[in-house]
Structures are given as C-alpha cells and as structure tokens.
Design a protein around this motif. Structure first.
Motif, PDB file in Angstrom:
ATOM      1  N   LYS A  18      11.090  16.080  51.995  1.00 48.56           N
ATOM      2  CA  LYS A  18      10.274  16.517  50.860  1.00 48.56           C
ATOM      3  C   LYS A  18      10.456  18.013  50.594  1.00 48.56           C
ATOM      4  O   LYS A  18      10.380  18.475  49.464  1.00 48.56           O
ATOM      5  N   TYR A  67       3.879   9.084  52.792  1.00 48.49           N
ATOM      6  CA  TYR A  67       4.623   7.870  52.445  1.00 48.49           C
ATOM      7  C   TYR A  67       3.985   7.149  51.259  1.00 48.49           C
ATOM      8  O   TYR A  67       4.684   6.640  50.387  1.00 48.49           O
ATOM      9  N   VAL A  90      10.694   3.197  53.475  1.00 49.98           N
ATOM     10  CA  VAL A  90       9.362   3.811  53.487  1.00 49.98           C
ATOM     11  C   VAL A  90       8.345   2.847  54.103  1.00 49.98           C
ATOM     12  O   VAL A  90       7.488   3.251  54.889  1.00 49.98           O
ATOM     13  N   GLU A 116      10.335  12.593  56.867  1.00 56.24           N
ATOM     14  CA  GLU A 116       9.927  12.583  55.453  1.00 56.24           C
ATOM     15  C   GLU A 116       9.436  13.947  54.996  1.00 56.24           C
ATOM     16  O   GLU A 116       9.693  14.371  53.871  1.00 56.24           O
TER      17      GLU A 116
END
Length: 199
Positions: A173, A101, A118, A169
């Motif tokens: 990614k 993050y 975030v 996340e």
C-alpha cells in the motif's frame, strides 16, 4: 491486728503492681501492633528481655512474610499489566490488517486471482486472532494449573514468512515491496522513474 494491716497492704501492693504490669504490657503490645500496622520495623533493643521479646521476634517474622507476599503481589501485578499490554498489541496487528484487507476489497475492482489472495490473507489474520485468543485461554488455564505445555520445535523460516506476510499488504500500500532469495530478504520501493531502489 498489725499483721492483718501489713497483709492487706501487701495484698493492695501486689494487686496494684499486677494491674500496673498488665497495663504496661498492654501498652507495649498496643505499640507493637501499631508498628505492624504502620509497617515499621521493630527493634529488639526497644523491648526488654522476656515474653515480650519472644513476641517481637514472631511479629518480625510475620512482617517479613507479609513483606514478601506484598512484593510477590506487586511482581504479579506488573506481569499482568505486561501481559495485557502484550495481548492488546498482539490483537491490534491482525485487526489492523483485516481492516486494510477489507479496504482493499471494497476500494477497487480486483481480479478474481487478487480477490482470492486477499481472501486468503484475511483467513490467515482470522486464524492468527483465533490463535491469540486460544493462547490467552491456555495461559489462563496454565495459571490455574489446569494444563501443562509440552515444548516442540517449529521452523523459524515458516515463522519469519508468517511475520512478513502480516506486513506485506501494508508495504504494498505504501509502494514498498519485499524480495526474498535464499539468503536474505530485501525491502525496496519503486522510484519516480519506475526503477527499483533497495533499502
């Protein structure tokens, strides 16, 4: 006079026999103690009946108690190793997520909405770390019999969503995404031609 010589001879024989018997008993006890120190089982057949036999029985019981204590200590040692390993793993996940993050925040310009998302995820990871450390403190207190836990029911759905949130996340990614409907959660990725492919 002959009677005195016989009495003195009997006295010497009695004292000599007594010394011999004491040395023999001492050597037997010494051998038994060596067996205890070497953790060898003492067989009753090795010892003649009498007071020494009763001593062997007690020594065997002591050996059994000590053996059980050693087994319990080994089991506890394994539990501690498992706990430390588990805690290490539990701490690595939120720390890795915080790192990701932070990388996202520092790596590119983000809209305020995305920054807020975030930041919320960072807060959740910090809360998770706080929960892990709090749980560890509770386990220590529980081990010391300072507190007692009361069980309570929690939503499995919320637990699953929290677990998914920790990896969301990472999936994003890597170009993967999660879809959730009422019945199942599906994982997909975007192909080269822009289509979604479900796994």
């Amino acid at each position: 006079m002959i009677l005195n010589i016989i009495l003195v001879a009997l006295l010497f024989l009695t004292v000599g026999y007594s010394i011999y018997k004491n040395r023999k008993t001492y050597r037997s006890i010494d051998r038994l103690l060596d067996c205890v120190l070497n953790q060898e089982k003492i067989e009753l057949s090795d010892v003649q009946e009498g007071e020494l036999s009763a001593l062997v029985n007690k020594i065997n019981r002591i050996q059994e108690v000590l053996g059980k204590q050693v087994e319990m200590a080994e089991a506890e040692k394994e539990q501690v190793k498992s706990l430390v390993s588990n805690m290490s793993h539990q701490l690595k996940t939120p720390l890795a997520n915080l790192s990701i993050y932070t990388e996202i925040l520092n790596g590119r310009e983000l809209e305020e909405k995305k920054k807020a998302e975030v930041a919320e995820k960072i807060k959740k990871q910090i809360d998770k770390l706080d929960w892990i450390i709090g749980s560890l403190a509770k386990m220590v207190k529980l081990e010391q019999d300072v507190i007692v836990f009361d069980a309570e029911g929690i939503s499995i759905r919320k637990t699953l969503l929290d677990a998914i949130d920790t990896v969301y996340e990472k999936l994003e990614k890597k170009g993967l995404c999660l879809f959730r409907n009422r019945m199942r959660i599906s994982c997909c990725f975007i192909t080269g031609n822009g289509r979604l492919k479900f796994l």
